[in-house]
Design an enzyme around this catalytic site. Structure first.
Site, short mmCIF file in Angstrom:
data_model
loop_
_atom_site.label_atom_id
_atom_site.label_comp_id
_atom_site.label_asym_id
_atom_site.label_seq_id
_atom_site.Cartn_x
_atom_site.Cartn_y
_atom_site.Cartn_z
N GLU A 17 57.92 -43.63 57.00
CA GLU A 17 57.77 -42.20 57.30
C GLU A 17 56.37 -41.92 57.83
O GLU A 17 55.39 -42.48 57.34
CB GLU A 17 58.00 -41.40 56.01
CG GLU A 17 57.98 -39.91 56.23
CD GLU A 17 58.89 -39.20 55.26
OE1 GLU A 17 60.07 -39.58 55.16
OE2 GLU A 17 58.42 -38.28 54.59
N THR A 48 57.96 -36.13 59.61
CA THR A 48 58.10 -34.94 58.77
C THR A 48 57.88 -33.66 59.59
O THR A 48 57.49 -33.69 60.75
CB THR A 48 57.13 -34.97 57.58
OG1 THR A 48 55.80 -34.96 58.09
CG2 THR A 48 57.35 -36.19 56.71
N TYR A 49 58.10 -32.53 58.91
CA TYR A 49 58.05 -31.22 59.55
C TYR A 49 57.29 -30.28 58.63
O TYR A 49 57.56 -30.25 57.42
CB TYR A 49 59.50 -30.74 59.71
CG TYR A 49 59.72 -29.45 60.43
CD1 TYR A 49 59.95 -29.42 61.80
CD2 TYR A 49 59.75 -28.24 59.74
CE1 TYR A 49 60.19 -28.23 62.46
CE2 TYR A 49 59.99 -27.04 60.39
CZ TYR A 49 60.21 -27.04 61.75
OH TYR A 49 60.45 -25.87 62.40
P1 FAD Z 1 67.91 -27.79 48.87
O1 FAD Z 1 68.89 -28.88 49.09
O2 FAD Z 1 68.23 -26.47 49.47
O3 FAD Z 1 67.69 -27.65 47.32
C1 FAD Z 1 66.61 -26.88 46.79
C2 FAD Z 1 66.97 -26.38 45.40
O4 FAD Z 1 68.03 -25.42 45.50
C3 FAD Z 1 67.47 -27.47 44.46
O5 FAD Z 1 67.04 -27.14 43.17
C4 FAD Z 1 68.99 -27.34 44.55
O6 FAD Z 1 69.65 -27.78 43.38
C5 FAD Z 1 69.16 -25.83 44.73
N1 FAD Z 1 70.34 -25.46 45.49
C6 FAD Z 1 70.83 -26.05 46.60
N2 FAD Z 1 71.93 -25.37 47.03
C7 FAD Z 1 72.13 -24.34 46.17
C8 FAD Z 1 73.08 -23.30 46.08
N3 FAD Z 1 74.06 -23.19 46.98
N4 FAD Z 1 72.96 -22.40 45.06
C9 FAD Z 1 71.95 -22.49 44.15
N5 FAD Z 1 71.03 -23.48 44.19
C10 FAD Z 1 71.11 -24.38 45.19
N6 FAD Z 1 59.29 -30.75 53.07
C11 FAD Z 1 58.74 -30.34 54.25
O7 FAD Z 1 58.21 -29.24 54.33
N7 FAD Z 1 58.82 -31.12 55.36
C12 FAD Z 1 59.40 -32.34 55.35
O8 FAD Z 1 59.45 -33.02 56.38
C13 FAD Z 1 59.99 -32.81 54.13
N8 FAD Z 1 60.62 -34.01 54.06
C14 FAD Z 1 61.21 -34.39 52.89
C15 FAD Z 1 61.90 -35.61 52.84
C16 FAD Z 1 62.49 -36.04 51.65
C17 FAD Z 1 63.25 -37.35 51.62
C18 FAD Z 1 62.36 -35.27 50.47
C19 FAD Z 1 62.95 -35.75 49.18
C20 FAD Z 1 61.69 -34.05 50.51
C21 FAD Z 1 61.13 -33.59 51.71
N9 FAD Z 1 60.46 -32.37 51.79
C22 FAD Z 1 59.90 -31.96 52.98
C23 FAD Z 1 60.32 -31.53 50.60
C24 FAD Z 1 61.47 -30.50 50.50
O9 FAD Z 1 61.40 -29.59 51.57
C25 FAD Z 1 61.32 -29.77 49.16
O10 FAD Z 1 61.56 -30.64 48.10
C26 FAD Z 1 62.15 -28.48 49.03
O11 FAD Z 1 61.66 -27.78 47.88
C27 FAD Z 1 63.64 -28.69 48.84
O12 FAD Z 1 64.25 -29.05 49.99
P2 FAD Z 1 65.80 -29.51 49.97
O13 FAD Z 1 66.20 -29.68 51.37
O14 FAD Z 1 65.99 -30.63 49.03
O15 FAD Z 1 66.47 -28.16 49.38
#
Ligand code: FAD
Length: 286
Positions: A17, A48-49
Site C-alpha cells: 500500500e 489510499t485516499y
Molecule cells: P463502513 O463499512 O461503513 O463501516 C463503518 C462502521 O459502520 C462500522 O462500525 C460498521 O459496523 C458500521 N456499519 C456499516 N454499515 C452499517 C449500517 N447499514 N447500519 C449501521 N451501522 C453500519 N480511510 C481513508 O480515509 N482513506 C483510505 O484510503 C483508507 N483505506 C483503508 C483501507 C483498509 C484496508 C482499512 C481497513 C481502512 C481504511 N481506511 C481508510 C479507514 C476507514 O475509512 C475507516 O476505518 C472508517 O472509519 C470506516 O470505513 P469502512 O469503509 O470500513 O466503513
C-alpha cells in the site's frame, strides 16, 4: 487486471500500500517514493485516499502512473462520508478514464464535529454507485478486532455482509499483530455466510512511535511478544526496523503456511521496508 484474479490464484501473492501526496509541493517526491515501491514488482499495489477529499485527484494520478509505467495492477481507494454524489461520480469517472478497474470502497472516518454532507452513511451506500459507473472490481475494508464505531463484533460482521451483498468481491483487513485474531475472525466471517476472499493486512512496525499511534488511533491489540520487541529495541532505530520487519515477515509466513494465499502489506511508501519483506519471502512469493 482485476485484483480478484490475483488473490483467487493459489500462488501466494504479496501487495503493497502507498499513499498519495497531500499538496503539489510534495507531489514529485511522493510520486518517486511510490515508483520505488512499484520497482519491487508486487502482485498489485493500492493507493489510499484522503478522507477530507484533499488528495482525491492525487490518488488517481499516482495510481494511474504506477499502472501505466510499471504494469503493476492498482487498487484506488475512495471514501464517501465527506463527499457529495457529484464528487464521487467525478472521482469514478476519472478512475475509469485513467484505466483503473480496481476500487476499495470505504466510508472514511467521520470528521471531527460530525459535519458531513449527509449523502453517504456507510461504505455499502457507495458500492452500487461504483458498480453502476463501470466494470469495477470492488473491495472493502474489514476489522478483525471490530471497527471502533461498532457496538460489538457480531454487529460489525452483520454490516460486513451488507457490503458483500451489495457487490463487494473481496475484503482487506485492518492491521493486526496476532494471527490468531485473524483466524478467529475468518472463522466468524465464514460462519456468517461471507464467502469472498479476505486478504490480511500486515503493518511492519519499524519505530516505537508507530505503536503508540496504533494504540491510540485504532486500538489494535499489541501482543506481549511484540511489546517486548518495542521495549527492547524501540530506542535503537536500526534495530527496531530490523526487528519490526522480522516480526511482520513471521506473521506473513505463518499466514501463507496456514492456507492464506494473498497478503497485503502496509509498507506505506517505504520501499526499503517493502523490499526487505519481499526479499525475506523471495522463495515463497515468486
Ligand atoms: P463502513 O463499512 O461503513 O463501516 C463503518 C462502521 O459502520 C462500522 O462500525 C460498521 O459496523 C458500521 N456499519 C456499516 N454499515 C452499517 C449500517 N447499514 N447500519 C449501521 N451501522 C453500519 N480511510 C481513508 O480515509 N482513506 C483510505 O484510503 C483508507 N483505506 C483503508 C483501507 C483498509 C484496508 C482499512 C481497513 C481502512 C481504511 N481506511 C481508510 C479507514 C476507514 O475509512 C475507516 O476505518 C472508517 O472509519 C470506516 O470505513 P469502512 O469503509 O470500513 O466503513
Amino acid at each position: 487486471m482485476k485484483v480478484t484474479d490475483i488473490i483467487n490464484d493459489e500462488k501466494p501473492s504479496l501487495s503493497f500500500e502507498v499513499f498519495p501526496p497531500k499538496t503539489d509541493a510534495v507531489f514529485e517526491s511522493i510520486r518517486q517514493a511510490t515508483e520505488d515501491v512499484a520497482w519491487l514488482c508486487p502482485d498489485y499495489m493500492s493507493v489510499t485516499y484522503g478522507a477530507g477529499g484533499g488528495t482525491s485527484e492525487y490518488t488517481v494520478s499516482i495510481a494511474a502512473n504506477i499502472q501505466k509505467r510499471f504494469h503493476v495492477p492498482v487498487v484506488a481507494h475512495i471514501t464517501c462520508i465527506s463527499s457529495t454524489r457529484e464528487g464521487v461520480q467525478k472521482q469514478l469517472a476519472a478512475m475509469k478514464q485513467a484505466g483503473l478497474v480496481n476500487v476499495l470502497a470505504l466510508r472514511g472516518d467521520i470528521p471531527e464535529g460530525g459535519n458531513t454532507p449527509g449523502v453517504y452513511a456507510h461504505a455499502s451506500d457507495l458500492i452500487p454507485e461504483i458498480m453502476e459507473a463501470g466494470d469495477f472490481c470492488v473491495g472493502c475494508a474489514c476489522y478483525p478486532e471490530g471497527h471502533p464505531d461498532s457496538p460489538n463484533q457480531k454487529e460489525d460482521i452483520k454490516h460486513l455482509k451488507d457490503k458483500v451483498d451489495a457487490g463487494c468481491s473481496y475484503l482487506v483487513t485492518q492491521m493486526f499483530f496476532d494471527n490468531d485474531v485473524f483466524f478467529n475472525f475468518l472463522y466468524k466471517v465464514r460462519e456468517a455466510g461471507i464467502t469472498v476472499p479476505v486478504v490480511p493486512g500486515i503493518m511492519p512496525v519499524t519505530n516505537a512511535k508507530q505503536v503508540n499511534r496504533i494504540r491510540t488511533l485504532s486500538g489494535q491489540n499489541i501482543p506481549p511478544r511484540f511489546r517486548y520487541i518495542v521495549d527492547r529495541f524501540g530506542d535503537d532505530p536500526a534495530a527496531m526496523t530490523q526487528a519490526g520487519i522480522a516480526y511482520a515477515t513471521q506473521q506473513i509466513v505463518d499466514l501463507y503456511a496456514n492456507g492464506i494465499n494473498a497478503v497485503h502489506v502496509y509498507s506505506m511508501n517505504n520501499a526499503k521496508v517493502a523490499g526487505q519483506i519481499k526479499q525475506n519471502l523471495s522463495c515463497i512469493v515468486k
